[in-house]
Design an enzyme around this catalytic site. Structure first.
Site, PDB file in Angstrom:
ATOM      1  N   LYS A 139      -4.185   8.868  -1.023  1.00 52.10           N
ATOM      2  CA  LYS A 139      -2.762   8.716  -0.678  1.00 52.10           C
ATOM      3  C   LYS A 139      -1.892   9.313  -1.790  1.00 52.10           C
ATOM      4  O   LYS A 139      -0.973  10.087  -1.539  1.00 52.10           O
ATOM      5  CB  LYS A 139      -2.433   7.233  -0.501  1.00 52.10           C
ATOM      6  CG  LYS A 139      -0.961   6.959  -0.211  1.00 52.10           C
ATOM      7  CD  LYS A 139      -0.557   5.532  -0.524  1.00 52.10           C
ATOM      8  CE  LYS A 139      -0.495   5.273  -2.006  1.00 52.10           C
ATOM      9  NZ  LYS A 139       0.115   4.005  -2.396  1.00 52.10           N
ATOM     10  N   THR A 198       3.050   2.401  -5.212  1.00 57.06           N
ATOM     11  CA  THR A 198       3.132   3.856  -5.384  1.00 57.06           C
ATOM     12  C   THR A 198       3.463   4.452  -4.024  1.00 57.06           C
ATOM     13  O   THR A 198       2.651   4.377  -3.098  1.00 57.06           O
ATOM     14  CB  THR A 198       1.791   4.426  -5.879  1.00 57.06           C
ATOM     15  OG1 THR A 198       1.443   3.771  -7.096  1.00 57.06           O
ATOM     16  CG2 THR A 198       1.899   5.919  -6.113  1.00 57.06           C
ATOM     17  N   LYS A 247       4.891   9.047 -11.634  1.00 55.20           N
ATOM     18  CA  LYS A 247       3.633   8.354 -11.297  1.00 55.20           C
ATOM     19  C   LYS A 247       2.636   9.299 -10.612  1.00 55.20           C
ATOM     20  O   LYS A 247       1.447   9.307 -10.930  1.00 55.20           O
ATOM     21  CB  LYS A 247       3.958   7.150 -10.405  1.00 55.20           C
ATOM     22  CG  LYS A 247       2.777   6.493  -9.717  1.00 55.20           C
ATOM     23  CD  LYS A 247       1.858   5.783 -10.673  1.00 55.20           C
ATOM     24  CE  LYS A 247       0.633   5.257  -9.942  1.00 55.20           C
ATOM     25  NZ  LYS A 247      -0.378   4.707 -10.811  1.00 55.20           N
ATOM     26  N   PRO A 275       0.794  -1.239   0.000  1.00 56.84           N
ATOM     27  CA  PRO A 275       0.000   0.000   0.000  1.00 56.84           C
ATOM     28  C   PRO A 275       0.828   1.293   0.000  1.00 56.84           C
ATOM     29  O   PRO A 275       0.565   2.187  -0.814  1.00 56.84           O
ATOM     30  CB  PRO A 275      -0.822  -0.118   1.289  1.00 56.84           C
ATOM     31  CG  PRO A 275      -0.915  -1.586   1.572  1.00 56.84           C
ATOM     32  CD  PRO A 275       0.391  -2.161   1.082  1.00 56.84           C
TER      33      PRO A 275
HETATM   34  P1  NAD Z   1      -4.407  -3.792  -1.997  1.00 55.42           P
HETATM   35  O1  NAD Z   1      -4.758  -3.169  -0.687  1.00 55.42           O
HETATM   36  O2  NAD Z   1      -5.441  -4.523  -2.774  1.00 55.42           O
HETATM   37  O3  NAD Z   1      -3.158  -4.818  -1.794  1.00 55.42           O
HETATM   38  C1  NAD Z   1      -2.103  -4.627  -0.906  1.00 55.42           C
HETATM   39  C2  NAD Z   1      -1.722  -6.009  -0.362  1.00 55.42           C
HETATM   40  O4  NAD Z   1      -0.529  -5.888   0.420  1.00 55.42           O
HETATM   41  C3  NAD Z   1      -2.785  -6.618   0.568  1.00 55.42           C
HETATM   42  O5  NAD Z   1      -3.145  -7.911   0.085  1.00 55.42           O
HETATM   43  C4  NAD Z   1      -2.092  -6.677   1.941  1.00 55.42           C
HETATM   44  O6  NAD Z   1      -2.487  -7.793   2.713  1.00 55.42           O
HETATM   45  C5  NAD Z   1      -0.642  -6.784   1.525  1.00 55.42           C
HETATM   46  N1  NAD Z   1       0.323  -6.353   2.526  1.00 55.42           N
HETATM   47  C6  NAD Z   1       0.355  -5.195   3.248  1.00 55.42           C
HETATM   48  N2  NAD Z   1       1.460  -5.163   4.027  1.00 55.42           N
HETATM   49  C7  NAD Z   1       2.141  -6.314   3.778  1.00 55.42           C
HETATM   50  C8  NAD Z   1       3.357  -6.860   4.259  1.00 55.42           C
HETATM   51  N3  NAD Z   1       4.108  -6.215   5.155  1.00 55.42           N
HETATM   52  N4  NAD Z   1       3.754  -8.052   3.790  1.00 55.42           N
HETATM   53  C9  NAD Z   1       3.008  -8.737   2.884  1.00 55.42           C
HETATM   54  N5  NAD Z   1       1.840  -8.256   2.371  1.00 55.42           N
HETATM   55  C10 NAD Z   1       1.412  -7.077   2.827  1.00 55.42           C
HETATM   56  O7  NAD Z   1      -3.761  -2.628  -2.859  1.00 55.42           O
HETATM   57  P2  NAD Z   1      -3.563  -2.575  -4.462  1.00 55.42           P
HETATM   58  O8  NAD Z   1      -4.759  -1.955  -5.078  1.00 55.42           O
HETATM   59  O9  NAD Z   1      -3.061  -3.905  -4.938  1.00 55.42           O
HETATM   60  O10 NAD Z   1      -2.383  -1.480  -4.545  1.00 55.42           O
HETATM   61  C11 NAD Z   1      -1.027  -1.787  -4.220  1.00 55.42           C
HETATM   62  C12 NAD Z   1      -0.159  -0.614  -4.651  1.00 55.42           C
HETATM   63  O11 NAD Z   1      -0.334  -0.388  -6.054  1.00 55.42           O
HETATM   64  C13 NAD Z   1      -0.497   0.706  -3.944  1.00 55.42           C
HETATM   65  O12 NAD Z   1       0.688   1.403  -3.674  1.00 55.42           O
HETATM   66  C14 NAD Z   1      -1.347   1.433  -4.983  1.00 55.42           C
HETATM   67  O13 NAD Z   1      -1.282   2.836  -4.817  1.00 55.42           O
HETATM   68  C15 NAD Z   1      -0.718   0.958  -6.275  1.00 55.42           C
HETATM   69  N6  NAD Z   1      -1.596   0.970  -7.463  1.00 55.42           N
HETATM   70  C16 NAD Z   1      -2.868   0.466  -7.415  1.00 55.42           C
HETATM   71  C17 NAD Z   1      -3.651   0.500  -8.578  1.00 55.42           C
HETATM   72  C18 NAD Z   1      -5.065  -0.052  -8.586  1.00 55.42           C
HETATM   73  O14 NAD Z   1      -5.777   0.185  -9.584  1.00 55.42           O
HETATM   74  N7  NAD Z   1      -5.508  -0.775  -7.553  1.00 55.42           N
HETATM   75  C19 NAD Z   1      -3.150   1.036  -9.761  1.00 55.42           C
HETATM   76  C20 NAD Z   1      -1.839   1.510  -9.791  1.00 55.42           C
HETATM   77  C21 NAD Z   1      -1.071   1.476  -8.628  1.00 55.42           C
END
Ligand code: NAD
Length: 298
Positions: free
Chosen positions: A247, A97, A172, A66
């Site tokens: 965020k 990100t 980004k 995250p």
């Molecule tokens: P999400 O909340 O679905 O997934 C995050 C995962 O990380 C969760 O499954 C959580 O359990 C895991 N996690 C957290 N801390 C952890 C740790 N210490 N060890 C192991 N696992 C851990 O979030 P997402 O939508 O997959 O986004 C992830 C990143 O990608 C973010 O930084 C977000 O800003 C970026 N992003 C997301 C999108 C989108 O469309 N969802 C697009 C571009 C970028």
């Protein structure tokens, strides 16, 4: 056989890890969520009991977490920092990100131990992750950019080199600030059209073929029912959470402040998304901002 450790199997990381397994990499996956691990296992990944177990001896370590504090904790200052177990020839690719300062800090901490690091945040959303069609925006040296190619190509279509460490994250947040502005404007325009008797699908087609056309209209329509596979048609579930957009807008505001770059449109978008979160919508997809306009208009 190239081994990839994949940490963080959420909305984005889950399908990215699955695409690596499909491409023939040995993927050792870890997430704090047992359910995410089960899904990854069903998609061809090996499951590790800890992040350290996944990363030990791996050729590449990819993280999709995250925020900056999770990335710093994972590699540098958590209970079991991965920089203590990663082999020096390996490359760490952080796709989360996060703020550019944390990316630079983690890169420097890795360099002290001879471990390479690139920041490689992505664009393209969950649909892009599932289709293996993400855009990767990479910050790191030329050699590290080249080293990352085989794994990034298995998950994405466009692999772009923004500059040195941290540059990927700056590019980004510029992009996501623009996206937030485009989404807010798209919600505003569609809501006004519908309130004046227009069919949202008809209005969408008109604007797509006119000068208001943009990414939100083309692939991520915020009005329920207009686009079958968009989060708007699935109760705004999945996709890119309002919390994560806020965020990213916070990161954009930091960059703006540090560089004295004026961002009045980005600030307005940040206020709108924060107001929407205050209404209890933080976990919904960011296109649910449409509801803010609809509620205010009732
Ligand atoms: P999400 O909340 O679905 O997934 C995050 C995962 O990380 C969760 O499954 C959580 O359990 C895991 N996690 C957290 N801390 C952890 C740790 N210490 N060890 C192991 N696992 C851990 O979030 P997402 O939508 O997959 O986004 C992830 C990143 O990608 C973010 O930084 C977000 O800003 C970026 N992003 C997301 C999108 C989108 O469309 N969802 C697009 C571009 C970028």
């Amino acid at each position: 056989m190239t081994t990839v450790a994949f940490i963080g199997l959420g909305n984005m990381g889950g399908p990215m890890a699955a695409n690596l397994a499909k491409a023939g990499f040995t993927v050792r996956a870890f997430d704090l969520s047992a359910q995410a691990q089960e899904t990854a296992k069903s998609q061809g990944c090996e499951i590790a009991a800890t992040a350290s177990e996944a990363a030990t001896d791996a050729d590449f370590i990819i993280s999709m977490l995250p925020a900056g504090k999770h990335v710093r904790g994972l590699y540098v200052d958590g209970d079991a920092p991965l920089f203590d177990v990663i082999i020096p020839s390996a490359l760490v690719i952080d796709c989360s990100t996060i703020d550019a300062d944390t990316a630079r800090h983690v890169a420097a901490a890795g360099a002290e131990k001879g471990i390479g690091f690139v920041d490689a945040p992505v664009s393209g959303g969950v649909g892009g992750a599932q289709a293996g069609a993400l855009t990767f925006i990479v910050g790191g040296s030329e050699a590290q950019f080249a080293q990352a190619q085989p794994v990034l190509q298995a998950m994405g279509k466009n692999i772009l080199h923004a500059g040195d460490h941290g540059a990927g994250q700056v590019a980004k947040v510029c992009n996501n600030m623009l996206l937030s502005i485009l989404m807010a404007g798209t919600c505003e325009a569609i809501n006004m059209g519908v309130k004046n008797g227009l069919d949202p699908a008809v209005l969408t087609e008109i604007m797509k073929q006119s000068s208001g056309g943009n990414w939100a209209l083309n692939v991520y329509n915020p009005y329920p029912g207009v686009m079958k596979n968009a989060p708007a048609s699935k109760g705004y579930q999945g996709g890119f959470q309002v919390d994560l957009m806020i965020k990213d807008l916070g990161l954009a505001m930091d960059v703006s402040q540090q560089s004295a770059s004026p961002v009045p449109m980005g600030s307005a978008a940040r206020s709108l998304f924060t107001l929407h979160k205050a209404g209890g919508n933080g976990k919904l997809d960011f296109s649910s901002l449409l509801k803010l306009y609809q509620d205010k208009g009732e």
